[in-house]
Scaffold this active site. Structure first.
Site: not given
Ligand SMILES: NC(=O)c1ccc[n+]([C@@H]2O[C@H](COP(=O)([O-])OP(=O)(O)OC[C@H]3O[C@@H](n4cnc5c(N)ncnc54)[C@H](OP(=O)(O)O)[C@@H]3O)[C@@H](O)[C@H]2O)c1
Length: 246
Positions: A141, A154
């Site tokens: 991030s 975070y």
């Molecule tokens: N959205 C943003 O603004 C942003 C910005 C910078 C970085 N990121 C990073 O991008 C990554 C993906 O996030 P996203 O934005 O795509 O959000 P998201 O749609 O909520 O995706 C999060 C994913 O993580 C999975 N997950 C959560 N806990 C888990 C566990 N214990 N075991 C296996 N899978 C797990 C969830 O699947 P299940 O619930 O099905 O397990 C889901 O597929 C994260 O690492 C986040 O920190 C996001």
């Protein structure tokens, strides 16, 4: 299968939604075979159904459970072949003020964002070293570069991922392995919806009004890193909404 990643095998965690799902679609479009991992089986299967013309396997996995992660990699190798790329997308994010002591959210953040990544790296690294090739990509991030208020734990978890990746990169130089972190700014996914600390959301979690990234924009960065020539390592990619620089 044609494409810049034809016949390559990738394990993608967090594949059930958001960035992970977009990464699966982008890799499959480039011809990669994809093992999709996350906890929500139905969501995982529906992402898998949308992948066209490539081999794939969906493996319900909780990344905080080392045995489940090892099972995931075994399934990927049995059904698709030796893993060329791991893309760590699984993650959680809770806006919360330190003084509000949301200790369960602190723990969950460390479990998924830090230990989960370690479990996944641990499950693929031995095979990659043995084969003299492999690529470990982690969705970090911009909070892995700069701490944001309301996101102290975070941000710390993403600093962990950056430190881990730097160390891994230095130790594996010369072995054929590449290590990349992708550092997105705000992306339009459900991640913000996890937070329940109203005070933190009110103070620090309000949208700026800028056009944020789509998950596909981050997936394009992952594809960029994975499609470089053998000798070229894209180590870090900071990708942000134009109007929200850090
Ligand atoms: N959205 C943003 O603004 C942003 C910005 C910078 C970085 N990121 C990073 O991008 C990554 C993906 O996030 P996203 O934005 O795509 O959000 P998201 O749609 O909520 O995706 C999060 C994913 O993580 C999975 N997950 C959560 N806990 C888990 C566990 N214990 N075991 C296996 N899978 C797990 C969830 O699947 P299940 O619930 O099905 O397990 C889901 O597929 C994260 O690492 C986040 O920190 C996001």
């Amino acid at each position: 299968m044609s494409g810049r990643l034809a016949e390559r095998i990738a394990v993608v965690t967090g594949a059930s939604s958001g960035i992970g799902a977009a990464v699966c679609r982008a890799l499959a479009r480039e011809g990669a075979r994809v093992a999709l991992a996350a906890r929500r089986e139905e969501a995982l299967r529906s992402v898998e159904e949308g992948l066209e013309g490539t081999k794939s396997v969906a493996v319900p996995t909780d990344v905080t459970d080392r045995e489940q992660v090892e099972r995931l990699v075994r399934r990927a190798e049995d059904e698709l072949g030796p893993v060329d790329a791991l893309v760590n997308c699984a993650g959680v994010m809770y806006y919360t003020l330190m003084r509000n002591l949301r200790t369960e959210e602190w723990e969950r953040t460390v479990e998924v964002n830090c230990k989960g990544v370690l479990n996944c790296v641990g499950a693929v690294l031995g095979g990659m070293v043995e084969r003299g090739r492999g690529h470990i990509v982690t969705i970090s991030s911009d909070a892995g570069r700069k701490v944001f208020p309301g996101l102290a734990v975070y941000s710390a978890s993403k600093f962990f991922v950056e430190g881990l990746s730097q160390g891994l990169r230095l130790e594996t130089a010369g072995t054929g392995i590449k290590v990349t972190t992708v550092q997105p700014g705000n992306v339009d996914t459900g991640l913000l919806g996890m937070s329940s600390d109203r005070e933190a959301l009110e103070r620090y979690g309000k949208p700026s009004g800028a056009r944020v990234l789509d998950p596909e924009d981050v997936a394009a960065s992952v594809v960029h890193a994975l499609t470089q020539p053998e000798h070229v390592a894209v180590n870090e990619i900071l990708v942000e909404p134009r109007d929200e620089p850090v």
